[in-house]
Design a protein around this motif. Structure first.
Motif, PDB file in Angstrom:
ATOM      1  N   LEU A  97       0.821  -1.205   0.000  1.00 58.01           N
ATOM      2  CA  LEU A  97       0.000   0.000   0.000  1.00 58.01           C
ATOM      3  C   LEU A  97       0.854   1.253   0.000  1.00 58.01           C
ATOM      4  O   LEU A  97       0.515   2.245  -0.648  1.00 58.01           O
ATOM      5  N   SER A  98       1.974   1.223   0.710  1.00 62.45           N
ATOM      6  CA  SER A  98       2.867   2.394   0.746  1.00 62.45           C
ATOM      7  C   SER A  98       3.419   2.704  -0.639  1.00 62.45           C
ATOM      8  O   SER A  98       3.564   3.869  -1.014  1.00 62.45           O
ATOM      9  N   VAL A  99       3.725   1.660  -1.417  1.00 66.54           N
ATOM     10  CA  VAL A  99       4.206   1.874  -2.780  1.00 66.54           C
ATOM     11  C   VAL A  99       3.069   2.399  -3.656  1.00 66.54           C
ATOM     12  O   VAL A  99       3.243   3.332  -4.441  1.00 66.54           O
ATOM     13  N   GLY A 105       2.387   5.914  -3.196  1.00 66.51           N
ATOM     14  CA  GLY A 105       3.472   6.781  -3.623  1.00 66.51           C
ATOM     15  C   GLY A 105       4.345   7.254  -2.484  1.00 66.51           C
ATOM     16  O   GLY A 105       5.151   8.184  -2.654  1.00 66.51           O
ATOM     17  N   LEU A 106       4.234   6.605  -1.319  1.00 63.99           N
ATOM     18  CA  LEU A 106       5.014   6.997  -0.143  1.00 63.99           C
ATOM     19  C   LEU A 106       6.337   6.243  -0.040  1.00 63.99           C
ATOM     20  O   LEU A 106       7.215   6.639   0.721  1.00 63.99           O
ATOM     21  N   LEU A 107       6.466   5.160  -0.794  1.00 65.13           N
ATOM     22  CA  LEU A 107       7.657   4.314  -0.722  1.00 65.13           C
ATOM     23  C   LEU A 107       8.097   3.942  -2.136  1.00 65.13           C
ATOM     24  O   LEU A 107       7.272   3.536  -2.961  1.00 65.13           O
ATOM     25  N   LYS A 108       9.386   4.071  -2.393  1.00 65.28           N
ATOM     26  CA  LYS A 108       9.928   3.709  -3.696  1.00 65.28           C
ATOM     27  C   LYS A 108      10.353   2.247  -3.676  1.00 65.28           C
ATOM     28  O   LYS A 108      11.068   1.811  -2.772  1.00 65.28           O
ATOM     29  N   PRO A 109       9.922   1.455  -4.666  1.00 69.26           N
ATOM     30  CA  PRO A 109      10.305   0.036  -4.673  1.00 69.26           C
ATOM     31  C   PRO A 109      11.780  -0.154  -4.982  1.00 69.26           C
ATOM     32  O   PRO A 109      12.412   0.697  -5.622  1.00 69.26           O
ATOM     33  N   ILE A 115       4.614  -0.123 -10.143  1.00 68.35           N
ATOM     34  CA  ILE A 115       3.159  -0.101 -10.196  1.00 68.35           C
ATOM     35  C   ILE A 115       2.750   0.932 -11.232  1.00 68.35           C
ATOM     36  O   ILE A 115       3.241   2.065 -11.218  1.00 68.35           O
ATOM     37  N   LEU A 116       1.846   0.532 -12.115  1.00 67.48           N
ATOM     38  CA  LEU A 116       1.320   1.431 -13.137  1.00 67.48           C
ATOM     39  C   LEU A 116      -0.132   1.744 -12.835  1.00 67.48           C
ATOM     40  O   LEU A 116      -0.912   0.849 -12.487  1.00 67.48           O
ATOM     41  N   ILE A 117      -0.506   3.001 -12.981  1.00 70.21           N
ATOM     42  CA  ILE A 117      -1.904   3.426 -12.933  1.00 70.21           C
ATOM     43  C   ILE A 117      -2.236   4.043 -14.270  1.00 70.21           C
ATOM     44  O   ILE A 117      -1.594   5.004 -14.696  1.00 70.21           O
ATOM     45  N   ASP A 118      -3.202   3.458 -14.951  1.00 70.55           N
ATOM     46  CA  ASP A 118      -3.547   3.888 -16.318  1.00 70.55           C
ATOM     47  C   ASP A 118      -2.318   3.910 -17.213  1.00 70.55           C
ATOM     48  O   ASP A 118      -2.144   4.809 -18.053  1.00 70.55           O
ATOM     49  N   GLY A 119      -1.430   2.938 -17.025  1.00 72.33           N
ATOM     50  CA  GLY A 119      -0.252   2.803 -17.861  1.00 72.33           C
ATOM     51  C   GLY A 119       0.916   3.689 -17.484  1.00 72.33           C
ATOM     52  O   GLY A 119       1.980   3.612 -18.104  1.00 72.33           O
ATOM     53  N   LYS A 120       0.749   4.515 -16.439  1.00 78.24           N
ATOM     54  CA  LYS A 120       1.831   5.417 -16.027  1.00 78.24           C
ATOM     55  C   LYS A 120       2.383   4.972 -14.676  1.00 78.24           C
ATOM     56  O   LYS A 120       1.628   4.678 -13.751  1.00 78.24           O
ATOM     57  N   GLU A 121       3.690   4.957 -14.560  1.00 83.62           N
ATOM     58  CA  GLU A 121       4.340   4.478 -13.344  1.00 83.62           C
ATOM     59  C   GLU A 121       4.096   5.416 -12.169  1.00 83.62           C
ATOM     60  O   GLU A 121       4.193   6.635 -12.296  1.00 83.62           O
ATOM     61  N   VAL A 122       3.778   4.820 -11.025  1.00 80.76           N
ATOM     62  CA  VAL A 122       3.609   5.593  -9.793  1.00 80.76           C
ATOM     63  C   VAL A 122       4.976   6.052  -9.305  1.00 80.76           C
ATOM     64  O   VAL A 122       5.869   5.251  -9.043  1.00 80.76           O
ATOM     65  N   LYS A 123       5.128   7.356  -9.157  1.00 86.59           N
ATOM     66  CA  LYS A 123       6.404   7.901  -8.698  1.00 86.59           C
ATOM     67  C   LYS A 123       6.234   8.877  -7.535  1.00 86.59           C
ATOM     68  O   LYS A 123       7.151   9.612  -7.184  1.00 86.59           O
ATOM     69  N   GLY A 124       5.059   8.883  -6.961  1.00 91.08           N
ATOM     70  CA  GLY A 124       4.801   9.762  -5.828  1.00 91.08           C
ATOM     71  C   GLY A 124       3.315   9.786  -5.524  1.00 91.08           C
ATOM     72  O   GLY A 124       2.515   9.083  -6.150  1.00 91.08           O
ATOM     73  N   ASP A 180      -5.206  11.235  -7.563  1.00 90.16           N
ATOM     74  CA  ASP A 180      -5.997  10.167  -8.177  1.00 90.16           C
ATOM     75  C   ASP A 180      -6.237   9.015  -7.216  1.00 90.16           C
ATOM     76  O   ASP A 180      -6.934   8.060  -7.537  1.00 90.16           O
ATOM     77  N   ARG A 181      -5.684   9.103  -5.987  1.00 92.72           N
ATOM     78  CA  ARG A 181      -5.810   8.047  -4.988  1.00 92.72           C
ATOM     79  C   ARG A 181      -6.286   8.622  -3.659  1.00 92.72           C
ATOM     80  O   ARG A 181      -5.660   9.538  -3.129  1.00 92.72           O
TER      81      ARG A 181
END
Length: 268
Positions: free
Chosen positions: A50-52, A55-59, A64-73, A77-78
């Motif tokens: 959940l932290s990843v 956007g609170l934790l970097k893997p 993880i992609l949301i609508d094809g875009k990588e979560v970076k923070g 939208d969440r």
């Protein structure tokens, strides 16, 4: 396109003496509008995941992609509903709800924000308590405010981290029914990631249940929930499919338990 794609997600924590691998090669997908519950033993990496996602934790690796875009923070939208309410104690129920809207919808006027906050407090049956502070509300009422705030933000994705785990059975059942009602009655169902230790709750709410295995955390099994919506808890519990699904979940959980103190709720 899926709403969420988890691709070979790995998270390692380093200490002076060792490296702990919380998640390893975690992969699964969530469709747009799908209600997905995640279950698993304590320590299997649910909170890390959940932290990843938040956007609170970097893997360490994977993504993880949301609508094809990588979560970076973090992003608007969440929306998140936590187990322990997470309300500002110096703000009324109305002000807490307005605060969430202001963060997600900066284009709205003050009047529009207040109108929207009132609307969602009405939906969770707190119209008479909107000017009360959290200390003046029961635990169930506080969680209703948190749900109203998250829904009012109108995020595409709703993340719910054991939101009813601290409530008594009556309040828990009431809020489960409320979430189902609000989720199914909206014009476009939100994509929901719901973490729980309660397998009856997972069956009642979910389209799909993802079972995490531990040491390190990874997907052990994905199980489709076969019941049509709308659902009535009394009706589905009388069916053979319910007993079969429940037995499969118990077997999946027990089969991946290495410690005798594993805890999860058998009753919803």
């Amino acid at each position: 396109m899926n709403k969420i794609d988890v691709e070979n997600l790995c998270v390692k924590y380093k200490t002076p003496n060792q490296t702990f691998e919380a998640l390893k090669d975690l992969s699964f997908s969530v469709k747009s509008g799908e209600f997905v519950s995640i279950v698993g033993a304590s320590g299997c990496g649910k909170s890390t995941f959940l932290s990843v996602l938040e956007g609170l934790l970097k893997p360490t690796s994977g993504r993880i992609l949301i609508d094809g875009k990588e979560v970076k923070g973090t992003g608007t939208d969440r929306g998140v509903v936590f187990q322990h309410y997470s309300l500002f104690h110096w703000m009324t129920a109305l002000k807490n709800t307005e605060f969430g809207i202001q963060q997600a919808k900066k284009q709205l006027s003050r009047k529009e924000v207040t109108k929207l906050a009132n609307h969602f407090l009405d939906l969770v049956h707190l119209e008479q308590f909107k000017n009360k502070f959290p200390s003046q509300l029961s635990g169930g009422m506080q969680q209703r405010v948190a749900i109203a705030r998250a829904l009012a933000m109108d995020t595409d994705i709703l993340i719910m981290d054991e939101p009813f785990g601290a409530l008594d059975a009556k309040n828990k059942s009431s809020l489960q029914d409320l979430v189902l009602e609000l989720w199914s009655s909206s014009e476009k169902n939100k994509t929901v990631i719901f973490v729980t230790h309660d397998i009856d709750e997972a069956i009642l709410l979910s389209d799909k249940i993802v079972v995490f295995s531990e040491n390190p955390g990874h997907v052990y099994k994905e199980i489709k929930v076969p019941f049509a919506r709308p659902r009535n808890r009394s009706d589905i519990r009388k069916t053979r499919d319910y007993e079969t699904l429940r037995a499969e979940l118990i077997d999946s959980l027990y089969g991946n338990v290495r410690e005798p103190e594993f805890e999860f709720a058998l009753a919803g």
